[in-house]
Design a protein around this motif. Structure first.
Motif, PDB file in Angstrom:
ATOM      1  N   THR A 198       8.423   8.462 -12.050  1.00 13.98           N
ATOM      2  CA  THR A 198       9.525   9.112 -11.343  1.00 13.98           C
ATOM      3  C   THR A 198       9.352   8.989  -9.830  1.00 13.98           C
ATOM      4  OG1 THR A 198       9.905  10.673 -13.137  1.00 13.98           O
ATOM      5  CG2 THR A 198      10.641  11.352 -10.944  1.00 13.98           C
ATOM      6  N   VAL A 199      10.466   8.793  -9.151  1.00 14.48           N
ATOM      7  CA  VAL A 199      10.464   8.846  -7.691  1.00 14.48           C
ATOM      8  C   VAL A 199      11.455   9.927  -7.267  1.00 14.48           C
ATOM      9  CG1 VAL A 199      10.778   7.585  -5.534  1.00 14.48           C
ATOM     10  CG2 VAL A 199       9.971   6.373  -7.569  1.00 14.48           C
ATOM     11  N   CYS A 200      10.950  10.907  -6.547  1.00 14.12           N
ATOM     12  CA  CYS A 200      11.794  11.999  -6.057  1.00 14.12           C
ATOM     13  C   CYS A 200      12.235  11.699  -4.631  1.00 14.12           C
ATOM     14  CB  CYS A 200      10.990  13.309  -6.104  1.00 14.12           C
ATOM     15  SG  CYS A 200      11.696  14.612  -5.085  1.00 14.12           S
ATOM     16  N   GLU A 209       0.810  -1.221   0.000  1.00 11.27           N
ATOM     17  CA  GLU A 209       0.000   0.000   0.000  1.00 11.27           C
ATOM     18  C   GLU A 209       0.843   1.270   0.000  1.00 11.27           C
ATOM     19  OE1 GLU A 209      -1.174  -1.354   4.346  1.00 11.27           O
ATOM     20  OE2 GLU A 209      -1.804   0.737   4.082  1.00 11.27           O
ATOM     21  N   TRP A 210       2.070   1.160   0.515  1.00 10.56           N
ATOM     22  CA  TRP A 210       2.889   2.356   0.613  1.00 10.56           C
ATOM     23  C   TRP A 210       3.924   2.474  -0.509  1.00 10.56           C
ATOM     24  CZ3 TRP A 210       3.477  -1.784   4.109  1.00 10.56           C
ATOM     25  CH2 TRP A 210       4.641  -2.521   3.944  1.00 10.56           C
ATOM     26  N   ALA A 211       4.040   1.433  -1.350  1.00  8.21           N
ATOM     27  CA  ALA A 211       5.214   1.325  -2.218  1.00  8.21           C
ATOM     28  C   ALA A 211       5.268   2.383  -3.304  1.00  8.21           C
ATOM     29  CB  ALA A 211       5.254  -0.070  -2.837  1.00  8.21           C
ATOM     30  N   VAL A 212       6.380   3.092  -3.370  1.00  4.06           N
ATOM     31  CA  VAL A 212       6.627   4.037  -4.450  1.00  4.06           C
ATOM     32  C   VAL A 212       7.235   3.287  -5.633  1.00  4.06           C
ATOM     33  CG1 VAL A 212       7.024   5.947  -2.847  1.00  4.06           C
ATOM     34  CG2 VAL A 212       8.969   4.625  -3.701  1.00  4.06           C
ATOM     35  N   GLY A 213       7.229   3.948  -6.790  1.00  6.56           N
ATOM     36  CA  GLY A 213       7.785   3.336  -7.989  1.00  6.56           C
ATOM     37  C   GLY A 213       6.768   2.417  -8.644  1.00  6.56           C
ATOM     38  N   GLU A 261       6.152  17.646  -1.286  1.00  6.66           N
ATOM     39  CA  GLU A 261       4.833  18.247  -1.441  1.00  6.66           C
ATOM     40  C   GLU A 261       4.680  18.935  -2.791  1.00  6.66           C
ATOM     41  OE1 GLU A 261       4.003  20.947   1.729  1.00  6.66           O
ATOM     42  OE2 GLU A 261       3.819  19.362   3.237  1.00  6.66           O
ATOM     43  N   TYR A 262       5.807  19.190  -3.450  1.00  4.32           N
ATOM     44  CA  TYR A 262       5.753  20.025  -4.640  1.00  4.32           C
ATOM     45  C   TYR A 262       5.759  19.236  -5.947  1.00  4.32           C
ATOM     46  CZ  TYR A 262       7.261  23.264  -0.968  1.00  4.32           C
ATOM     47  OH  TYR A 262       7.371  23.973   0.195  1.00  4.32           O
ATOM     48  N   PHE A 263       6.539  18.137  -5.959  1.00  2.00           N
ATOM     49  CA  PHE A 263       6.604  17.373  -7.209  1.00  2.00           C
ATOM     50  C   PHE A 263       5.464  16.368  -7.263  1.00  2.00           C
ATOM     51  CE2 PHE A 263      11.097  18.732  -7.021  1.00  2.00           C
ATOM     52  CZ  PHE A 263      11.149  19.374  -8.253  1.00  2.00           C
ATOM     53  N   ARG A 278      13.416  -0.857  -8.043  1.00  4.71           N
ATOM     54  CA  ARG A 278      12.577  -0.415  -9.162  1.00  4.71           C
ATOM     55  C   ARG A 278      13.456   0.145 -10.275  1.00  4.71           C
ATOM     56  NH1 ARG A 278       7.115  -1.899  -8.176  1.00  4.71           N
ATOM     57  NH2 ARG A 278       6.503  -1.232  -6.078  1.00  4.71           N
ATOM     58  N   PRO A 279      14.177  -0.722 -10.975  1.00  3.61           N
ATOM     59  CA  PRO A 279      15.110  -0.212 -11.992  1.00  3.61           C
ATOM     60  C   PRO A 279      14.418   0.574 -13.106  1.00  3.61           C
ATOM     61  CG  PRO A 279      15.117  -2.631 -11.928  1.00  3.61           C
ATOM     62  CD  PRO A 279      14.263  -2.173 -10.816  1.00  3.61           C
ATOM     63  N   ASP A 280      13.108   0.372 -13.270  1.00  2.62           N
ATOM     64  CA  ASP A 280      12.417   1.109 -14.326  1.00  2.62           C
ATOM     65  C   ASP A 280      11.983   2.504 -13.895  1.00  2.62           C
ATOM     66  OD1 ASP A 280      12.726  -0.968 -16.056  1.00  2.62           O
ATOM     67  OD2 ASP A 280      10.803  -1.889 -15.544  1.00  2.62           O
ATOM     68  N   SER A 281      12.097   2.790 -12.629  1.00  4.36           N
ATOM     69  CA  SER A 281      11.727   4.126 -12.177  1.00  4.36           C
ATOM     70  C   SER A 281      12.826   5.124 -12.514  1.00  4.36           C
ATOM     71  CB  SER A 281      11.507   4.131 -10.661  1.00  4.36           C
ATOM     72  OG  SER A 281      10.346   3.402 -10.337  1.00  4.36           O
ATOM     73  N   VAL A 282      12.409   6.369 -12.689  1.00  4.55           N
ATOM     74  CA  VAL A 282      13.364   7.466 -12.818  1.00  4.55           C
ATOM     75  C   VAL A 282      13.524   8.044 -11.415  1.00  4.55           C
ATOM     76  CG1 VAL A 282      13.749   9.742 -13.820  1.00  4.55           C
ATOM     77  CG2 VAL A 282      12.650   7.921 -15.177  1.00  4.55           C
ATOM     78  N   VAL A 283      14.720   7.966 -10.902  1.00  2.00           N
ATOM     79  CA  VAL A 283      14.933   8.335  -9.505  1.00  2.00           C
ATOM     80  C   VAL A 283      15.857   9.543  -9.419  1.00  2.00           C
ATOM     81  CG1 VAL A 283      15.765   7.530  -7.267  1.00  2.00           C
ATOM     82  CG2 VAL A 283      14.640   5.919  -8.807  1.00  2.00           C
ATOM     83  N   PHE A 284      15.405  10.570  -8.740  1.00  4.76           N
ATOM     84  CA  PHE A 284      16.318  11.703  -8.539  1.00  4.76           C
ATOM     85  C   PHE A 284      16.273  12.174  -7.087  1.00  4.76           C
ATOM     86  CE2 PHE A 284      12.421  14.098  -9.332  1.00  4.76           C
ATOM     87  CZ  PHE A 284      12.564  15.269  -8.586  1.00  4.76           C
ATOM     88  N   THR A 285      17.403  12.707  -6.640  1.00  2.99           N
ATOM     89  CA  THR A 285      17.451  13.323  -5.316  1.00  2.99           C
ATOM     90  C   THR A 285      17.542  14.830  -5.512  1.00  2.99           C
ATOM     91  OG1 THR A 285      19.851  13.505  -5.056  1.00  2.99           O
ATOM     92  CG2 THR A 285      18.866  11.370  -4.531  1.00  2.99           C
ATOM     93  N   TYR A 286      17.086  15.552  -4.530  1.00  2.81           N
ATOM     94  CA  TYR A 286      17.178  17.012  -4.550  1.00  2.81           C
ATOM     95  C   TYR A 286      17.836  17.400  -3.238  1.00  2.81           C
ATOM     96  CZ  TYR A 286      15.859  21.887  -5.208  1.00  2.81           C
ATOM     97  OH  TYR A 286      15.889  23.246  -5.384  1.00  2.81           O
ATOM     98  N   GLN A 287      19.069  17.891  -3.291  1.00  2.00           N
ATOM     99  CA  GLN A 287      19.841  18.090  -2.064  1.00  2.00           C
ATOM    100  C   GLN A 287      20.513  19.455  -2.000  1.00  2.00           C
ATOM    101  OE1 GLN A 287      21.940  14.021  -3.011  1.00  2.00           O
ATOM    102  NE2 GLN A 287      22.169  14.418  -0.832  1.00  2.00           N
ATOM    103  N   GLY A 288      20.561  19.995  -0.824  1.00  4.48           N
ATOM    104  CA  GLY A 288      21.296  21.232  -0.591  1.00  4.48           C
ATOM    105  C   GLY A 288      22.770  20.949  -0.355  1.00  4.48           C
ATOM    106  N   ASP A 289      23.536  22.020  -0.206  1.00  4.15           N
ATOM    107  CA  ASP A 289      24.986  21.868  -0.060  1.00  4.15           C
ATOM    108  C   ASP A 289      25.367  21.385   1.333  1.00  4.15           C
ATOM    109  OD1 ASP A 289      23.865  24.362   0.542  1.00  4.15           O
ATOM    110  OD2 ASP A 289      25.812  25.330   0.578  1.00  4.15           O
ATOM    111  N   GLY A 290      24.587  21.720   2.338  1.00  6.42           N
ATOM    112  CA  GLY A 290      24.860  21.161   3.655  1.00  6.42           C
ATOM    113  C   GLY A 290      24.591  19.673   3.631  1.00  6.42           C
TER     114      GLY A 290
END
Ligand SMILES: Cc1ncc(C[n+]2csc(CCOP(=O)(O)OP(=O)(O)O)c2C)c(N)n1
Ligand SMILES: Cc1ncc(C[n+]2csc(CCOP(=O)(O)OP(=O)(O)O)c2C)c(N)n1
Ligand code: SF4
Ligand code: SF4
Ligand code: SF4
Ligand code: SF4
Ligand code: SF4
Ligand code: SF4
Ligand SMILES: [Mg+2]
Ligand SMILES: [Mg+2]
Lengths: 261, 361, 84, 184, 361, 261, 184, 84
Positions: free
Chosen positions: F53-55, E199-203, F67-69, F92-104
């Motif tokens: 996509t997974v953010c 239920e929670w799985a992303v992707g 909350e934004y994407f 999930r190799p078929d997902s497009v995965v990105f991270t969004y990170q600050g410099d800290g």
């Protein structure tokens, strides 16, 4: 034979470094960890700083370093020696502080600590012994393990899919301001050993001059987990390992060079 | 400034009072990493430590901060760090190493709502982490929970003496209320830096002494056991000497309320109101959580009809209270988890309902 | 027997019989002993002291710092030269 | 024991925390025990900021107040969220510039002050917080206006001392607006 | 191989049996970092997971391993890691995040001597870390302590179902004895990979469903509290369903011995010997440490003269036993810390001396 | 005015990206975090990958990214987004995965994680927003803080002694095999913004082609903790920050370049 | 219930752990319950290695044995450390090649075997561990020699299967040396 | 009033009044409103729609994606051109 000789007629050319204790080191036969130790001890002797030196031992086959160097020692957690060294050096700026770390310790779990100590220009010296494997835990992949190399956690050989790429620490650190001296050396012949010792001496001199962070990477043999004789191991270093890890001087505060060995 | 009583007191946040208290107590080496709600501590240290020749190092992480402390402690100082819940979780391995190396230090935890990233609301859900934590192995921190800005200031200063005396990590357990709340503080004068000259201290030259090794690796189990027994002996000594608590309220109570830190502040007010309603309640406020005032609670457990434990958590200290009470009377718990505050009004109604239930029995 | 110009002392208990000194000695001065030391290693031993040129290759390569090298004071002119 | 509490709330950036600190400082000057306790959302801007000031002539006890007896509410959201929490008999000072037509619950005395406008008139819209504080003091004199004026100086961060004059003007404007007499 | 009873059993180390059990239980994603005495687990996974289409990732650290687990669990699998004491300390923040995100996972801790680097000798001094740990906040792991290689194999497989059912981290608590000991194991057949469809799985694409967020940040305290109460509800359910323990020994005992894991193995033998000496002792062996068998112990506490707790530590589980006993009878403790083994002979003499002391009363 | 116009006579040139939710972002006015977000959302739209996509959100001012994407999201612990992304991507190799990170987040506490994800050639994309400061915790020094820059933990300005040297992430990562795409961009003018978007698109394309790890560093304004107006902030980026952090393309799997913006 | 234990100790590299595993495997083949438990120093080479094998016709109970009833001690250090732990009535097989003149405590039956020499004679000095195991079986037949021989094959790592012949020869040599009869 | 070639829609509630769009508009199409939105910001507003060239500078610089740009279908020849 010795009984026949009068030792007073002789003068020493080479004697066991004062910076070594009498403890017998526990490394496997042919392991060059001992060689790296000996060079450090000789340099400490020659610079006359043993009594004000603090050695930071890390976690790896060299964990017992604190039993071998005849100076104050602190045993750090796996990967955190540069942070421990930072603490010691900040409290005791007059001490000569060095860490002795393996490639698993420094390049895997401890990567952030060494890069940040370098960026802070901590006046410490790091002895980085790269044997392309986790020795102490019995031969698993390290970040420095070469492509195709078989280890207990890359049983089919390291590949992009299983284990990813080989990390080059000197190349990485060469991008960090705060580094005063940075060199990679090998230990496979007397001449190369002398070059390595020279690099170690420069690294400590950088610290003594307050020039900043210094690190010497030493390519080192682990005959045991490479499943090789020492001779095969030395050949592998010279022929294969140095292709990925070319020896050289990456940073020299007295005049920057990419000088070869 | 001078208040009407003529005393010079300064309105300060808990964070600032804590930092200034540490400097007054002799702290000269602080290793930290920002995290809300305690950012004012590293900021204060960065600003003011140089005034007394001290050093602030912003570590790259809480893990690194802990090991910088280890190095600094090995070199003879009593180092300090501060953080909040997630950062304290990251310090667990390092605290275990401090214990293994038999080194003292001072750690401040301004607890926030958890688990995970949680929020920055006040919480007391790190009680276990603070009293049963310090990572793997049998060791723990000596843990103290002040309940006012003045007390935070004072304990922050005292902590250095305590850490040095028992050669153990000392944790000051605050929360987002205590950290950010401002109250007048009678400031301690800034003391001298603590001496670096300790029996275990590395550095400073070998002249006239043997080389020293600070280490937590003891391959021979029997040797490792000795380290543990030494540690236990120091704990036992602290247990004998360092139990601290305060009581307030009815002298012949029907109900003992146990609460610490900011929750004790709330309980104090509620108990006053309860007295107005004719409920004879007494507050026992542990200040030392390790060592815990088991004996004091046990004494009351013989005399009251009920012990009520209040925590900003799902119930952690309540286990220590139960260990103290050992079935002598019922132990009830009221708490909230994840940040909602318990107000004096809430507390009063809990007290009233508990008293009511018991009276009906 | 003539007094050799150079003298090697090998700490047998410390030696692990790794053979590095033996292999790197350009003069064949060293060999493994057939006996065992306390740790079950065959230690290195000096078999042709008189051939030693004092080049320090053995000393330089020994990982366990078990070799000490001495020079006869009267042997002027001969210095311990670096190999390679 | 005499125990007083004031709860202040508004949008982040409206200076609610500072107003509370000034009040706390004034209480300290007046020889009272005092405790100031803030609560806000983690976002830097735009979230809600609140604080509670508890003053007493003995130990203040709980810094947390469930049902405040005096409220200073600086925007519509604060009114909506916090006015229902007011204690029986409480007084609430509300910024009518941003909360024009507040509810007037039974048992709560509601005073409205057009703080933004008054502040603007006093020289800076940013001083609306002090207008509100002044108004509160007129109707619930927890501390003397003069002590608050002195505290304005103590509490302002160094780089904003220059605005002290405007602030004191705003404070007095609020005090007057709520019926106070500033001819001290 | 077939033993005389015709059963096919294989002589395996605890580490190997644990790894193979996990694969049998449906584990397909393992994130690990080597540490003695559990290196054979990651090594086994690196070798064998690809056989079933699984993935072994050697993380750069235990911290990273935990967060790889978090990502993998968010994506729908029940991931696994294994480590030993210092590594488990480093996982505390991550475990708290797993709880905050309401994600399941399986963690193996082959405890070694501590604190600090300690040694690689058998120890049970991570009981607090295992039962009161999981970092900051109110959450904890469901914790199970097998006592034989077969049981390790079985629990390692079961852990995946338990984690999935309660959506909680499950910890398997072993030690250097259990990890390295070899015993015959009746291997479970390798099951199918567990479904990723949770239920929670992303992707896996948004087709036909709302986007999902896995998160542990809840700024509003009341919302965070709901997360905690949901977590508590799942715990309460586990408390009702998952208490596991075993008893052996005298049916009308004068003494109840409580021990878990490898210490229980030793106690089992010693209790047999004690019976020969005429001592009526009974062993209660908690298998589930969280939830702890409080009720079962409480029942015996009414009937015995003494409860004796044995641990390879300075005394940690003994607190849970005291919480169960609540003063109904004396609770005595015997333990050693830092690696020295307690032999059956030692245990017998402790039992005898305890029995003697009590008899004299 | 709108009332007078018949919208059916118009066609859209630019509309709010579908990859954005309706949630109003909580950044300060003039903060370019929002700009960075918008570019990512536009690229996801244009590549048509939003639904798969997974953010991975990190901890910093951008913590609410989830909350934004308008896609699946996982909120990671401070610094650990690349490890979380690794876990997601492996399952999930078929997902497009990105991270969004600050410099800290990325350069301080999370340095080891990002370097190792790069070395493993994880097929993920990292959006690295460098504003030379810890924004969320109210303006402390970050590893990327410039020499002399005043922050709440470098009240006398960052110096070698107080805070150490500035860390350059792209330069560091350029030494790591496993990196497919690596670029630094600024957001101070429409043209530069378009160049930044182009880099982001290339980074995601690298992932889609399975080429390995990709990262785009965006120099970003924090008017609040720089205590500047946005205009001062943009000028500071253009004139001061870019001297330490020169924009450019460091690695491009389609043909390696040190190409300028 | 019949419960047997064997404690083996020697220098790292002498094959003590393997010998114990072979014994455990043989016990399993014989239908016994069995547990093999190792303990050694963390250094890779040169430290001490020990293991305990407990066999029973029911649950083995404690894998840890305080006072072993059968000991196989392969070097002088092991003899020094572990012989004093032997139970009353225990049997101890000692490698006289490396522990030439062991003490003979009261109540312990000591058998000496020149294992290194016998192993060398059998074809490889590395098989001294099996010589010792063979000797043990001759004096304390916890399992049948034939089962141990079969187990040698099971227990050897794949890359050392080739040495099985030598190993079995060594095993028999030890068995014979301790008075056993191998004419099965 | 003539129908403008380009049309800007600004989401006022979302706008933070940061002025980036205003500053980067080469045609002076935009300005801050004097009114406040719900969050206390003065939002951007269109003051000279007819001057808009459709260059998208405003859209490109807006950190909050509050601006939408439309083009009159009939306005052939005119394309929204990239600035700089
Ligand atoms: C936190 C933690 N994780 C893991 C370990 C286990 N460990 C000990 S040494 C080591 C690797 C050592 O490899 P390296 O640093 O390359 O040193 P080497 O033995 O090769 O010289 C590991 C993973 C540990 N002691 N602590
Ligand atoms: C383990 C841990 N340590 C510290 C923090 C506190 N913290 C939150 S955000 C942050 C720094 C954020 O800076 P950066 O990544 O540069 O993002 P920005 O806000 O500047 O965009 C810190 C230190 C935390 N949440 N968790
Ligand atoms: S295992 Fe390798 S690194 Fe360790 S001592 Fe042996 S040869 Fe050296
Ligand atoms: S000094 Fe040179 S010649 Fe002499 S033994 Fe050593 S290596 Fe051989
Ligand atoms: S190099 Fe040293 S350790 Fe090796 S054989 Fe020679 S003397 Fe012995
Ligand atoms: S504090 Fe800085 S980084 Fe954070 S939202 Fe405000 S301007 Fe942006
Ligand atoms: S599209 Fe260009 S001309 Fe039109 S308003 Fe925007 S920036 Fe100005
Ligand atoms: S750029 Fe966007 S947020 Fe800024 S003023 Fe213009 S429309 Fe508003
Ligand atoms: Mg290594
Ligand atoms: Mg930042």
């Amino acid at each position: 034979m010795l009984d026949d000789l009068d030792l007073t007629e002789y003068e020493p050319v080479y004697t066991r470094p004062e910076s070594f204790t009498d403890t017998i080191m526990r490394y496997c036969p042919g392991c060059t960890h001992g060689l790296a130790h000996r060079l450090v001890a000789e340099v400490l002797d020659e610079l006359g700083v043993r009594e004000r030196t603090v050695c930071i031992a890390s976690v790896g086959c060299s964990v017992y370093t604190y039993e071998y160097f005849n100076c104050d020692c602190v045993q750090a957690a796996h990967g955190r020696a540069p942070a421990v060294a930072t603490g010691v050096k900040r409290v005791r700026p007059d001490s000569v502080v060095f860490t002795y770390q393996g490639d698993g310790d420094l390049a895997s779990i401890g990567l952030a600590e060494v890069v940040h100590a370098a960026a802070r220009a901590e006046n410490i010296t790091v002895i980085f012994v790269n044997n392309a494997v986790f020795g102490m835990t019995q031969g698993q992949m390290a970040p420095t393990t070469l492509p195709g190399q078989v280890t207990t956690t890359t049983p089919r050989g390291r590949s992009r899919e299983e284990g990813g790429y080989t990390l080059r620490v000197c190349e990485l650190l060469s991008q960090v301001e705060g580094v005063a001296y940075l060199a990679r050396r090998v230990l496979t012949s007397p001449g190369r050993v002398r070059a390595a010792k020279n690099a170690l001496r420069l690294a400590f001199e950088a610290q003594l001059e307050g020039a900043g962070f210094s690190l010497v990477e030493l390519l080192s043999a682990c005959p045991t987990w490479w499943h090789m004789t020492w001779r095969e191991a030395f050949d592998w270093i010279d022929q294969t390992m140095t292709r990925y890890f070319p020896p050289g001087e990456f940073v020299n505060w007295r005049g920057c060079g990419q000088a070869k060995e | 400034m001078e208040d009407r009583s003529g005393a010079t007191r300064k309105l300060m946040s808990g964070n600032e009072a804590c930092a200034e208290g540490a400097i007054a107590g002799g702290c000269r080496f602080f290793f930290g990493y920002p995290i809300t709600p305690q950012n004012a501590i590293p900021e204060y240290m960065a600003e003011h430590l140089p005034e007394v020749g001290g050093v602030y190092v912003q570590a790259e992480s809480e893990v690194a901060a802990t090991y910088m402390m280890l190095g600094a402690a090995a070199a003879g100082t009593i180092p300090m760090t501060s953080s909040s819940s997630p950062g304290i979780s990251l310090m667990q391995e390092g605290l275990s190493y401090m214990l293994g190396c038999e080194l003292p230090c001072v750690v401040v935890n301004m607890v926030r709502g958890g688990p995970g990233l949680g929020n920055i609301a006040p919480s007391q859900s790190d009680y276990w982490l603070a009293t049963r934590g310090a990572g793997h192995g049998d060791g723990r921190c000596l843990t103290f929970a002040p309940y006012s800005v003045q007390e935070l200031h004072d304990w922050s200063a005292e902590a250095f003496q305590v850490a040095a005396r028992y050669r153990l990590p000392v944790m000051i357990l605050g929360d987002a209320v205590l950290a950010q709340m401002m109250e007048p503080v009678r400031l301690r004068p800034r003391g001298e830096a603590m001496s670096l000259d300790r029996e275990w201290a590395v550095g400073g030259g070998l002249k006239g002494r043997e080389r020293r090794i600070v280490n937590s690796l003891w391959v021979v189990p029997e040797v490792m056991e000795q380290v543990n027994l030494r540690m236990k002996a120091r704990f036992d000594q602290a247990e004998a000497e360092m139990v601290r608590f305060e009581e307030v309220g009815d002298e012949e109570p029907e109900m003992l309320v146990v609460a610490y830190g900011s929750m004790a502040r709330v309980a104090e007010t509620a108990i006053g109101w309860a007295a107005d309603e004719g409920i004879r309640a007494r507050l026992l406020r542990p200040i030392s959580l390790v060592p815990f005032p088991y004996a004091a609670i046990r004494v009351w457990a013989e005399r009251v009809r009920l012990v009520l434990v209040l925590e900003l958590s799902l119930g952690q200290m309540v286990e220590d209270v139960r260990l103290a009470v050992e079935g002598r009377c019922p132990v009830e718990f009221y708490g909230r988890a994840g940040g909602p505050l318990i107000t004096p009004e809430d507390t009063l109604s809990v007290i009233l309902s508990m008293a009511g239930v018991r009276r009906m029995l | 027997m003539n007094k050799p110009d150079f003298l090697l002392l090998i700490d047998e208990e410390r030696c692990k019989g790794c053979e590095l000194c033996i292999e790197f000695c350009p003069k064949g001065v060293l060999a493994l002993a057939s006996s065992f030391n306390r740790f079950g290693h065959h230690p290195a031993m000096v078999v042709r002291q008189e051939d030693c040129s004092g080049c320090q290759a053995c000393v330089t390569m020994c990982p366990d710092a078990c070799i000490e090298l001495y020079r006869r004071k009267s042997c002027v002119g001969k210095t311990a030269a670096a190999p390679e | 024991m005499n125990r007083q509490d004031v709860f202040l709330a508004g949008l982040g950036g409206q200076g609610v925390l500072l107003a509370g600190q000034i009040l706390a400082q004034a209480a300290l000057r007046s020889g009272l025990e005092v405790s100031w306790f803030p609560a806000y959302s983690p976002e830097v801007r735009g979230g809600e900021a609140t604080c509670t000031v508890v003053m007493a002539d003995g130990p203040v006890g709980s810094p947390i107040v469930g049902r405040p007896r005096a409220l200073v509410l600086m925007d519509a959201g604060s009114v909506e969220r916090h006015l229902p929490r007011a204690a029986e008999g409480a007084i609430a000072v509300i910024n009518s510039s941003l909360a024009p037509d507040p509810p007037r619950p039974d048992g709560v005395r509601v005073i409205t002050v057009p703080a933004n406008e008054l502040a603007q008139a006093a020289g800076s819209e940013r001083s609306a917080n002090l207008v509100m504080l002044g108004a509160l003091l007129a109707v619930r004199p927890v501390v003397a206006l003069s002590e608050v004026e002195a505290a304005v100086l103590d509490a302002l961060p160094a780089h904003r001392r220059s605005s002290a004059g405007v602030n004191i003007e705003a404070l007095r404007a609020g005090y007057r607006a709520a019926g106070g007499d500033v001819s001290v």
